[in-house]
Design an enzyme around this catalytic site. Structure first.
Site, PDB file in Angstrom:
ATOM      1  N   HIS A 237       0.809  -1.229   0.000  1.00  0.00           N
ATOM      2  CA  HIS A 237       0.000   0.000   0.000  1.00  0.00           C
ATOM      3  C   HIS A 237       0.840   1.275   0.000  1.00  0.00           C
ATOM      4  O   HIS A 237       0.554   2.233   0.718  1.00  0.00           O
ATOM      5  CB  HIS A 237      -0.966  -0.001   1.183  1.00  0.00           C
ATOM      6  CG  HIS A 237      -2.044  -1.053   1.085  1.00  0.00           C
ATOM      7  ND1 HIS A 237      -2.566  -1.473  -0.118  1.00  0.00           N
ATOM      8  CD2 HIS A 237      -2.705  -1.754   2.050  1.00  0.00           C
ATOM      9  CE1 HIS A 237      -3.501  -2.386   0.106  1.00  0.00           C
ATOM     10  NE2 HIS A 237      -3.593  -2.586   1.395  1.00  0.00           N
TER      11      HIS A 237
ATOM     12  N   HIS B   5      -9.633   1.841   1.111  1.00  0.00           N
ATOM     13  CA  HIS B   5      -9.557   0.587   1.863  1.00  0.00           C
ATOM     14  C   HIS B   5     -10.692   0.496   2.885  1.00  0.00           C
ATOM     15  O   HIS B   5     -10.463   0.162   4.053  1.00  0.00           O
ATOM     16  CB  HIS B   5      -8.203   0.476   2.560  1.00  0.00           C
ATOM     17  CG  HIS B   5      -7.755  -0.930   2.804  1.00  0.00           C
ATOM     18  ND1 HIS B   5      -8.465  -1.825   3.575  1.00  0.00           N
ATOM     19  CD2 HIS B   5      -6.647  -1.605   2.383  1.00  0.00           C
ATOM     20  CE1 HIS B   5      -7.819  -2.968   3.636  1.00  0.00           C
ATOM     21  NE2 HIS B   5      -6.715  -2.870   2.915  1.00  0.00           N
TER      22      HIS B   5
ATOM     23  N   GLU C  27     -11.357  -3.846  -2.730  1.00  0.00           N
ATOM     24  CA  GLU C  27     -10.481  -2.755  -3.156  1.00  0.00           C
ATOM     25  C   GLU C  27     -10.255  -2.792  -4.667  1.00  0.00           C
ATOM     26  O   GLU C  27      -9.462  -3.600  -5.156  1.00  0.00           O
ATOM     27  CB  GLU C  27      -9.138  -2.860  -2.438  1.00  0.00           C
ATOM     28  CG  GLU C  27      -9.224  -2.994  -0.932  1.00  0.00           C
ATOM     29  CD  GLU C  27      -7.996  -3.677  -0.358  1.00  0.00           C
ATOM     30  OE1 GLU C  27      -6.861  -3.191  -0.615  1.00  0.00           O
ATOM     31  OE2 GLU C  27      -8.158  -4.709   0.325  1.00  0.00           O
TER      32      GLU C  27
END
Length: 346
Positions: free
Chosen positions: A99, A170, A305
């Site tokens: 991420h 998220h 996601e």
């Protein structure tokens, strides 16, 4: 670029005429709450969230945060382009990047460029070399409430040098008012292929068919139905995999995922211009502080996601658009969440 730990986060709330309510903060351009109006009942909270905006960021669950510069995992925290090796900053198992790195977009203070009752625009400048990524990236993310029970996220970015970009949100959803095991919810994903992973959840390289496996969500089923049925679920102790969406999802002509509450009273459709969806069933959420201060249990919420496939910068052979943004181009992707209330459900 270090994240802000001194000033209080700025919090804002969007509402539309139908009573849909979304609360966000500038730290991480994060969703804090999402309340859906229910006929004859109080509005239903459907989003996992923090006890307060000041909750420590180190919990690692990325609750509702805007993710970037590149969502999901990049193996060995490095990418290659034109024969050049680019070393990124690792933060996943000390070897990989997850991420966007240890100071990814979820950790940064965004600028609220504009806001009104139904829309908020967040901007961010990610410097050349931030988390190892080349090029300065100028990012603009807009969250807006559409008519009805719909939320839209639009992400735009421009770069000064070739760089991979994948921006998503998220959010963890539990349509049963964030109560109970979210695996009781029914899920539909129109995807014939998914991406197998190794013990570090890094893609093995080749897409695989969902046919005959627990990864087949082409017909709606609960996540509990085939939980841990497959050998491929063992690396992540359950579902934490990317699904390559069928072609008819392109252009948001078909929902990329559909989630339905266990009691049948509320459903959510997810639409996106991105080519895949990472589905994570929240099996490592246990101990994450909740709104009331008590810890969430494992699998309290499900993350869906939209993104490019994980580790895409290292796999140009995969059947999806390129994740590389070039100078002079504009990264522009859209995600839309549509809620539907079933007044006949009991």
């Amino acid at each position: 670029m270090p994240h802000d730990t001194i000033d209080s986060p700025a919090v804002l709330t969007l509402r539309n005429a139908q009573g849909l309510e979304l609360t966000l903060m500038d730290l991480g351009a994060t969703w804090l709450s999402c309340k859906v109006p229910m006929p004859g009942a109080p509005a239903r909270e459907v989003l996992l969230g923090r006890a307060s905006p000041h909750e420590p960021l180190a919990v690692g669950a990325f609750l509702g945060a805007t993710i970037g510069r590149y969502a999901n995992r990049i193996g060995q925290a490095r990418i290659r382009r034109d024969g050049q090796l680019i070393q990124l900053t690792p933060n996943s198992g000390s070897r990989h990047q997850l991420h966007g790195g240890p100071d990814g977009f979820d950790k940064l203070r965004w600028t609220i460029a504009s806001q009104d009752g139904r829309e908020a625009v967040f901007t961010l400048v990610s410097a050349d070399g931030d988390q190892g990524f080349p090029g300065q990236l100028d990012v603009r993310v807009t969250y807006r409430l559409l008519d009805g029970l719909e939320i839209e996220m639009q992400a735009e970015a421009r770069t000064s040098a070739p760089t991979p970009v994948c921006i998503t949100n998220h959010a963890y959803f539990n349509l049963d008012a964030v109560h109970g095991d979210a695996r009781r919810q029914s899920l539909h994903i129109p995807a014939a292929k998914y991406l197998p992973v190794d013990g570090d959840l890094i893609p093995l390289g080749d897409l695989a068919s969902v046919q005959g496996t627990g990864f087949d969500f082409r017909e709606p089923k609960t996540l509990a139905q085939d939980w841990l049925r497959d050998e491929q679920q063992k690396p992540g102790a359950g579902y934490d995999h990317a699904f390559l969406l069928d072609a008819e999802c392109a252009g948001m002509n078909r929902a990329a995922a559909s989630l339905r509450a266990a009691d049948g009273s509320l459903a959510m459709e997810l639409f996106t211009t991105l080519p895949s969806v990472q589905m994570y069933a929240g099996q490592f959420l246990g101990g994450t502080p909740s709104r009331d201060g008590s810890p969430y249990a494992a699998c309290t919420g499900i993350a869906l996601e939209p993104q490019f496939l994980p580790d895409s910068p290292n796999h140009p052979e995969w059947p999806q658009p390129s994740c590389w943004l070039m100078p002079g181009e504009v990264y522009r992707q859209t995600i839309r969440w549509r809620f539907t209330v079933d007044t006949t459900a009991r």
